[in-house]
Design an enzyme around this catalytic site. Structure first.
Site, PDB file in Angstrom:
ATOM      1  N   LYS A 139      35.196  30.941  63.266  1.00 18.21           N
ATOM      2  CA  LYS A 139      35.692  30.103  64.467  1.00 18.21           C
ATOM      3  C   LYS A 139      37.358  31.053  64.594  1.00 18.21           C
ATOM      4  CE  LYS A 139      33.111  26.462  63.436  1.00 18.21           C
ATOM      5  NZ  LYS A 139      32.828  24.773  63.410  1.00 18.21           N
TER       6      LYS A 139
ATOM      7  N   THR B 175      34.491  15.005  55.108  1.00 15.32           N
ATOM      8  CA  THR B 175      34.800  16.220  53.893  1.00 15.32           C
ATOM      9  C   THR B 175      36.341  16.929  54.190  1.00 15.32           C
ATOM     10  OG1 THR B 175      33.523  16.680  55.031  1.00 15.32           O
ATOM     11  CG2 THR B 175      32.488  16.426  52.991  1.00 15.32           C
TER      12      THR B 175
ATOM     13  N   GLU C 120      33.425  18.691  67.746  1.00 12.17           N
ATOM     14  CA  GLU C 120      34.902  19.569  66.607  1.00 12.17           C
ATOM     15  C   GLU C 120      36.404  18.800  66.532  1.00 12.17           C
ATOM     16  OE1 GLU C 120      35.973  21.979  64.729  1.00 12.17           O
ATOM     17  OE2 GLU C 120      34.150  23.392  64.563  1.00 12.17           O
ATOM     18  N   ASP C 121      36.740  19.103  65.275  1.00  8.91           N
ATOM     19  CA  ASP C 121      37.751  17.832  64.752  1.00  8.91           C
ATOM     20  C   ASP C 121      38.657  19.257  64.593  1.00  8.91           C
ATOM     21  OD1 ASP C 121      36.534  19.501  62.439  1.00  8.91           O
ATOM     22  OD2 ASP C 121      38.113  18.353  61.348  1.00  8.91           O
TER      23      ASP C 121
ATOM     24  N   ARG D 251      36.231  30.064  53.997  1.00  9.06           N
ATOM     25  CA  ARG D 251      36.568  29.717  52.213  1.00  9.06           C
ATOM     26  C   ARG D 251      37.585  30.618  52.694  1.00  9.06           C
ATOM     27  NH1 ARG D 251      32.695  29.002  47.954  1.00  9.06           N
ATOM     28  NH2 ARG D 251      31.497  27.660  50.151  1.00  9.06           N
TER      29      ARG D 251
ATOM     30  N   LYS E 219      41.665  24.383  58.437  1.00 10.98           N
ATOM     31  CA  LYS E 219      40.375  23.311  59.240  1.00 10.98           C
ATOM     32  C   LYS E 219      39.814  24.563  60.216  1.00 10.98           C
ATOM     33  CE  LYS E 219      41.713  19.030  59.181  1.00 10.98           C
ATOM     34  NZ  LYS E 219      42.188  17.002  59.621  1.00 10.98           N
ATOM     35  N   GLY E 220      38.026  24.235  59.883  1.00 12.41           N
ATOM     36  CA  GLY E 220      37.763  25.510  61.101  1.00 12.41           C
ATOM     37  C   GLY E 220      37.043  26.678  59.938  1.00 12.41           C
TER      38      GLY E 220
ATOM     39  N   SER F 256      29.248  24.726  61.357  1.00 13.08           N
ATOM     40  CA  SER F 256      29.937  24.378  60.750  1.00 13.08           C
ATOM     41  C   SER F 256      30.391  25.899  60.300  1.00 13.08           C
ATOM     42  CB  SER F 256      29.556  23.741  59.435  1.00 13.08           C
ATOM     43  OG  SER F 256      30.322  23.415  58.226  1.00 13.08           O
ATOM     44  N   ALA F 257      31.470  26.497  59.625  1.00 14.13           N
ATOM     45  CA  ALA F 257      31.929  27.228  58.444  1.00 14.13           C
ATOM     46  C   ALA F 257      31.880  27.260  57.172  1.00 14.13           C
ATOM     47  CB  ALA F 257      33.047  27.705  58.807  1.00 14.13           C
TER      48      ALA F 257
ATOM     49  N   LYS G  40      29.326  26.778  53.743  1.00 17.85           N
ATOM     50  CA  LYS G  40      27.917  26.961  53.093  1.00 17.85           C
ATOM     51  C   LYS G  40      27.277  25.987  52.011  1.00 17.85           C
ATOM     52  CE  LYS G  40      29.580  31.484  52.178  1.00 17.85           C
ATOM     53  NZ  LYS G  40      30.643  32.829  52.117  1.00 17.85           N
ATOM     54  N   ASN G  41      28.633  24.672  52.165  1.00 19.93           N
ATOM     55  CA  ASN G  41      27.861  23.645  51.469  1.00 19.93           C
ATOM     56  C   ASN G  41      27.570  23.237  52.509  1.00 19.93           C
ATOM     57  OD1 ASN G  41      29.044  23.874  48.249  1.00 19.93           O
ATOM     58  ND2 ASN G  41      31.051  24.159  49.607  1.00 19.93           N
TER      59      ASN G  41
ATOM     60  N   ASP H  38      30.364  20.464  64.452  1.00 22.23           N
ATOM     61  CA  ASP H  38      30.769  20.438  63.280  1.00 22.23           C
ATOM     62  C   ASP H  38      30.533  19.924  62.379  1.00 22.23           C
ATOM     63  OD1 ASP H  38      32.672  21.993  61.864  1.00 22.23           O
ATOM     64  OD2 ASP H  38      34.197  20.300  62.141  1.00 22.23           O
ATOM     65  N   LEU H  39      30.883  19.390  61.333  1.00 20.99           N
ATOM     66  CA  LEU H  39      30.830  18.614  60.085  1.00 20.99           C
ATOM     67  C   LEU H  39      32.059  18.082  59.569  1.00 20.99           C
ATOM     68  CD1 LEU H  39      29.119  17.046  57.546  1.00 20.99           C
ATOM     69  CD2 LEU H  39      28.749  19.444  56.274  1.00 20.99           C
ATOM     70  N   ASP H  40      32.319  18.566  58.523  1.00 22.14           N
ATOM     71  CA  ASP H  40      33.688  18.600  57.905  1.00 22.14           C
ATOM     72  C   ASP H  40      34.420  18.320  59.278  1.00 22.14           C
ATOM     73  OD1 ASP H  40      32.259  19.446  55.607  1.00 22.14           O
ATOM     74  OD2 ASP H  40      32.880  21.148  56.443  1.00 22.14           O
TER      75      ASP H  40
HETATM   76  C1  G6P Z   1      34.211  24.228  57.303  1.00 22.32           C
HETATM   77  C2  G6P Z   1      36.169  23.561  56.752  1.00 22.32           C
HETATM   78  C3  G6P Z   1      36.457  24.467  56.106  1.00 22.32           C
HETATM   79  C4  G6P Z   1      36.193  25.081  54.842  1.00 22.32           C
HETATM   80  C5  G6P Z   1      35.241  26.143  55.694  1.00 22.32           C
HETATM   81  C6  G6P Z   1      34.040  26.604  54.866  1.00 22.32           C
HETATM   82  O1  G6P Z   1      34.451  24.696  58.448  1.00 22.32           O
HETATM   83  O2  G6P Z   1      36.543  22.696  58.455  1.00 22.32           O
HETATM   84  O3  G6P Z   1      38.392  23.655  55.544  1.00 22.32           O
HETATM   85  O4  G6P Z   1      37.154  25.888  54.206  1.00 22.32           O
HETATM   86  O5  G6P Z   1      33.811  24.654  55.987  1.00 22.32           O
HETATM   87  O6  G6P Z   1      33.491  25.794  53.606  1.00 22.32           O
HETATM   88  P1  G6P Z   1      32.782  25.734  52.523  1.00 22.32           P
HETATM   89  O7  G6P Z   1      32.487  24.666  52.084  1.00 22.32           O
HETATM   90  O8  G6P Z   1      31.603  26.734  52.632  1.00 22.32           O
HETATM   91  O9  G6P Z   1      33.912  26.448  51.012  1.00 22.32           O
HETATM   92 MG    MG Z   2      35.631  20.726  61.025  1.00 25.39          MG
END
Ligand code: G6P
Ligand code: MG
Length: 216
Positions: free
Chosen positions: A146, A16, A170-171, A48, A44-45, A115-116, A118-119, A8-10
């Protein structure tokens, strides 16, 4: 034998997750819905759009906005989020992560991003670690986000490595459920339920202990 790890990223590679929280909180202020960190755990996870729906539901405002207005809110939140993460660099990589990525590379273990967000590609570029990853799952190509297992299954398919030879890290609780239901071995960071191996923070994520737990 362990062949790959899907990250996972964030909140795992960088903090982030905190900026997502701050940006959603500002949006909440604009529409009169306040929430705390405990509620934020639910965001989390997840995507958007799903995050916005949970916030609106909290304020009993699900029906208060048109789809167009909801899109505007998501754009507003994302613009603020991007502004907040503008200055992130290598120094924002969480403790323990760089040594782990290096050890995985040395041991020829493949790496994926599940990761969910898009960034994600933009953030990996800013952190200077995108080249470690063999594949990044595009969250817009996933039918169910997720806690469904789809994104970790996609990571395994993209790498062409069976889930039984992979670990997911994952967090978020939604993320741990997603990994478990994909039949991968789950590693959780923080306070989470049902992870196969749980560490309090990324600083405790090290290659040897992860391998030992996986082989256990
Ligand atoms: C991750 C984060 C979420 C976030 C999602 C979408 O899963 O844990 O908090 O809402 O990504 O991210 P985005 O950058 O596409 O809005
Ligand atoms: Mg996360």
């Amino acid at each position: 034998m362990l062949k790959a790890i899907a990250f996972d990223l964030d909140g795992v590679l960088t903090d982030t997750a905190e900026y997502h929280y701050l940006a959603w909180k500002e949006l909440g202020k604009k529409i009169g819905i306040d929430f705390d960190r405990e509620f934020n755990e639910k965001l989390k996870g997840i995507s958007r759009g799903e995050s916005l729906e949970l916030i609106l539901a909290l304020g009993d405002q699900q029906k208060a906005y048109t789809p167009e207005e909801k899109t505007e809110m998501m754009v507003w939140k994302n613009d603020l989020y991007i502004e907040l993460i503008q200055n992130i660099t290598k120094k924002d990589i969480l403790p323990g992560i760089l040594p782990l990525l290096e050890a995985l590379k040395e041991n020829n273990i493949k790496m994926a991003i599940a990761s969910a967000s898009k960034n994600a590609p933009m953030i990996l570029e800013k952190l200077g670690i995108i080249s470690y990853f063999d594949t990044i799952v595009d969250p817009s190509s996933i039918a169910n986000g997720k806690p469904f297992p789809d994104i970790f299954i996609a990571a395994s398919e993209q790498l062409n490595i069976p889930v039984s030879q992979m670990i997911g890290i994952e967090d978020s609780q939604a993320g741990i459920t997603s990994i478990n239901d994909s039949q991968m071995f789950s590693v959780g960071v923080g306070v989470l339920e049902q992870a196969d191996y749980l560490v309090p923070s990324t600083a405790e994520l090290n290659f040897d202990s992860i391998i030992a737990q996986f082989n256990n």
